[in-house]
Write a protein that holds these residues in place. Structure first.
Motif: not given
Length: 231
Positions: A2, A96, A98-99, A131, A133
Motif C-alpha cells: 500500500s 486523492r 482514497d489512493d 473518514t 484514515k
C-alpha cells in the motif's frame, strides 16, 4: 503493498515576529525514521508538497549535536540521501486521499509557515479525520491542523487528545520569545486536549485514527503506532 502519503512543508524559512526569516524546512530525523520504518514494512511512500516543490531539509537537523554525535549525523545524512522520493514530490492539491492507506506529516519549523495556513492541506486533514484514515503528525507538523476546519466552522481536531512541540521545548530551543505564536497555545485554543510529555523525550499520543508525536525523538515510535493501524 500500500501507499503512504508524506505531506512535507515546501518552504525554507519560518517568519518570526520581527519579520526576520529563520532558515528551516523539514526536520531530517522526522522524515527518515518513519520512511525507513514504512519501507521496511513493505509500503510505498509518495511525497506531496504545496506547489509540488522539492522540499528543503533544515540544515540544523543534520548537525552532530542533534543526532547523538558525528556517527549519528552521518547515518541521518545517508538515510536522507536514500529517501529519493523527496526529489519527486507531487502537487499537494492533486492528492486523492482514497489512493493512500495512511498519511504522515513530518515536522521542522516549515509547517508553521505554510501548512498552518494551507487550505488544501486542511481539507485533506479534515477528510482523514472524518473518514478514519490513519494519520500521523509529529513535532511542529500539527501546525497543519490549524488549517483543518469542519463544515460547521469548528476546528476539525477539537476534542482530540494530541501532542506536538511544546512551549517548553520551543523555549529551550531559543525561539519561543521570537515567535509570532506558539504551537501548543494555538492547538489548545482550537479545542485540542494537548498532552505534554517531558521535553525532548519520546512521547506519542493515539486518539482514534490520529497518532501524534511531540518531538524528533517521537518520530520512530509514532511510525510504529501508525503501522499497527495498517496491520
Amino acid at each position: 503493498m500500500s501507499k503512504i502519503l508524506f505531506v512535507v512543508t515546501g518552504v525554507d524559512h519560518w517568519t518570526l515576529a520581527d519579520d526576520t526569516r529563520h532558515p528551516t524546512g523539514f526536520w531530517a530525523e522526522e522524515a527518515v525514521a518513519p520512511y525507513e520504518a514504512f519501507k521496511a514494512a513493505g509500503h510505498e511512500v509518495v511525497v506531496a508538497t504545496p506547489g509540488g516543490v522539492v522540499p528543503t531539509v533544515d540544515r540544523g537537523s543534520l548537525a552532530p549535536e542533534v543526532n547523538g554525535g558525528r556517527e549519528g549525523a552521518d547515518k541521518v545524512a545517508a538515510s536522507l540521501a536514500a529517501f529519493t522520493e523527496l526529489l519527486h514530490p507531487i502537487e499537494l492539491a492533486d492528492v486523492r486521499l482514497d489512493d493512500y492507506a495512511a498519511v504522515f506529516y513530518p515536522g521542522g519549523h516549515g509547517p508553521m509557515e505554510d501548512l498552518a495556513v494551507d487550505a488544501g492541506s486542511g481539507r485533506l486533514l479534515t477528510l482523514a479525520l472524518e473518514t478514519g484514515k490513519p494519520l500521523g503528525i509529529v513535532c511542529h507538523a500539527p501546525a497543519a491542523l490549524l488549517a483543518a476546519v469542519s463544515a460547521d466552522g469548528t476546528p476539525s481536531f477539537a476534542g482530540y487528545r494530541l501532542t506536538g512541540f511544546t512551549n517548553a521545548e520551543e523555549t529551550q530551543a531559543g525561539l519561543a520569545d521570537r515567535a509570532e505564536w506558539l504551537l501548543q497555545d494555538r492547538l489548545v485554543q482550537g479545542g485540542a486536549d494537548f498532552q505534554e510529555g517531558e521535553p525532548w523525550a519520546p512521547h506519542v499520543v493515539v486518539d482514534r485514527n490520529l497518532v501524534t508525536g511531540q518531538n524528533p525523538a517521537s518520530s520512530a515510535p509514532l511510525a510504529d503506532e501508525l503501522l499497527k493501524k495498517l496491520a
